[in-house]
Enzyme design. Structure first.
Site, short mmCIF file in Angstrom:
data_model
loop_
_atom_site.label_atom_id
_atom_site.label_comp_id
_atom_site.label_asym_id
_atom_site.label_seq_id
_atom_site.Cartn_x
_atom_site.Cartn_y
_atom_site.Cartn_z
N CYS A 1 0.83 -1.20 0.00
CA CYS A 1 0.00 0.00 0.00
C CYS A 1 0.87 1.25 0.00
O CYS A 1 0.61 2.20 -0.74
CB CYS A 1 -0.93 -0.01 1.22
SG CYS A 1 -1.90 1.51 1.41
N CYS B 1 -5.10 -3.51 6.47
CA CYS B 1 -4.94 -2.07 6.28
C CYS B 1 -6.16 -1.42 5.65
O CYS B 1 -6.47 -0.27 5.94
CB CYS B 1 -3.70 -1.78 5.45
SG CYS B 1 -3.71 -2.54 3.82
#
Length: 350
Positions: free
Chosen positions: A98, A190
């Site tokens: 990410c 996440c």
């Protein structure tokens, strides 16, 4: 002073980061990155609440606020990557991907295109002229997750929280009356928040039951609901009753079998020599020699000898001073020289 776009997740860390930038005199714009908004059965994605919290903080600070939609790219570059890795029997870290693909690439590019000079996030880390340095708070340091960010991106990034502890950040949020001052930290994946990896994968991957086998005896000691859900060193969730606990020491994805052992000293549980592939260096590749290595977030830094395995620098051999437990293929090993994070790579199967 500079024009800074700060990523605001709706949490206390990014809220304080934005507040500090305003106080320093920067022209600040808050940005919520909409990476995932999909509800799954029995699992609510909190994105709408998070964006509302971020916007309340931005209004309170008197700064502009925008939403950047990266859902398509996020699904392709982070979620699909994670699913592929688990299907291959490895244990990936989606937070690392990410940061590489979204926060310090897509967000940075979009912010610069919109007129920003810098971006900022609420990460606990420090940067200096394109170098990545550990945060003051050793317990919260997040450089492990940032090791794949480029030096060019870091040169355009501010980490306002790098010199503060988590306790200090909480106190600063309360002193400033920020909406998120008492908001709990989000845990779990996440992009989905509280949901566990098993629940998430179940929605995207077809699994079937299989045998749990004692590696020493070859005896079937239990059944599992999909080898994809198990990782090296795992002790809980095996549902094998009686006697000493079992630990996962291996698995065969083709046969859909999970192998366990009652011995904490099982050789498959411990690694002293690692091969890293898909290596990324923040600056110039370090010379062969002695460094420190972290094999998972919050794991201690371990002294190690590092040697490049080819001229292209794509593979690195790491020899740890002392063996580490449950170092799973697919995870990241990150190299440090003192306080500086140099980069790292993906742990391979020996």
């Amino acid at each position: 002073m500079a024009r800074v776009f700060v990523g605001m997740s709706g949490g206390v860390d990014s809220s304080v980061a934005a507040a500090l930038l305003v106080e320093q005199g920067h022209e600040v714009t808050g940005v919520y990155m909409k990476n995932w908004s999909e509800d799954l059965p029995g699992m609510h994605c909190p994105w709408a609440e998070d964006v509302a919290d971020a916007k309340r903080v931005a209004v309170g600070l008197g700064i502009d606020f925008q939403v950047f939609d990266f859902q398509k790219e996020y699904k392709q570059n982070v979620v699909d990557y994670m699913i592929r890795e688990y299907q291959a029997g490895r244990t990936p870290n989606p937070d690392v991907m990410c940061n590489q693909e979204v926060k310090f690439k897509l967000f940075l590019e979009a912010a610069l295109a919109a007129g920003a000079e810098y971006i900022a996030t609420g990460h606990y880390a420090r940067t200096n002229e394109g170098r990545l340095l550990q945060a003051r708070d050793d317990n919260k340091d997040q450089t492990y997750f940032l090791y794949r960010v480029t030096s060019e991106a870091l040169a355009k990034t501010m980490f306002p929280l790098g010199d503060f502890t988590k306790a200090e950040v909480r106190e600063m949020a309360k002193e400033r009356g920020l909406w998120t001052a008492s908001k709990k930290e989000s845990m779990g994946i996440c992009f989905v928040g509280q949901v566990g990896i098993r629940e998430f994968l179940s929605e995207y991957v077809e699994t079937s039951p299989g045998d749990i086998i004692d590696q020493q005896t070859g005896v079937v000691v239990g059944r599992h609901d999909g080898a994809i859900f198990y990782t090296l060193g795992q002790r809980h969730g095996l549902n094998i009753g009686g006697g000493l606990p079992y630990y996962v020491v291996g698995k065969d994805m083709a046969k859909n079998e999970v192998y366990v052992s009652r011995s904490i000293d099982n050789e498959n549980l411990w690694r002293k020599e690692l091969t890293l592939a898909d290596v990324h260096w923040i600056g110039q590749p370090p010379k062969d020699g002695a460094y420190q290595v972290r094999v998972r977030h919050r794991a201690p830094l371990i002294d190690a000898e590092v040697a490049h395995m080819n001229d292209a620098g794509e593979k690195v051999a790491v020899k740890l001073v002392e063996p580490q437990r449950a170092v799973a293929p697919g995870q990241s090993a990150v190299l440090y020289d003192g306080k500086e994070c140099l980069g790292g790579g993906i742990i391979q199967t020996d």
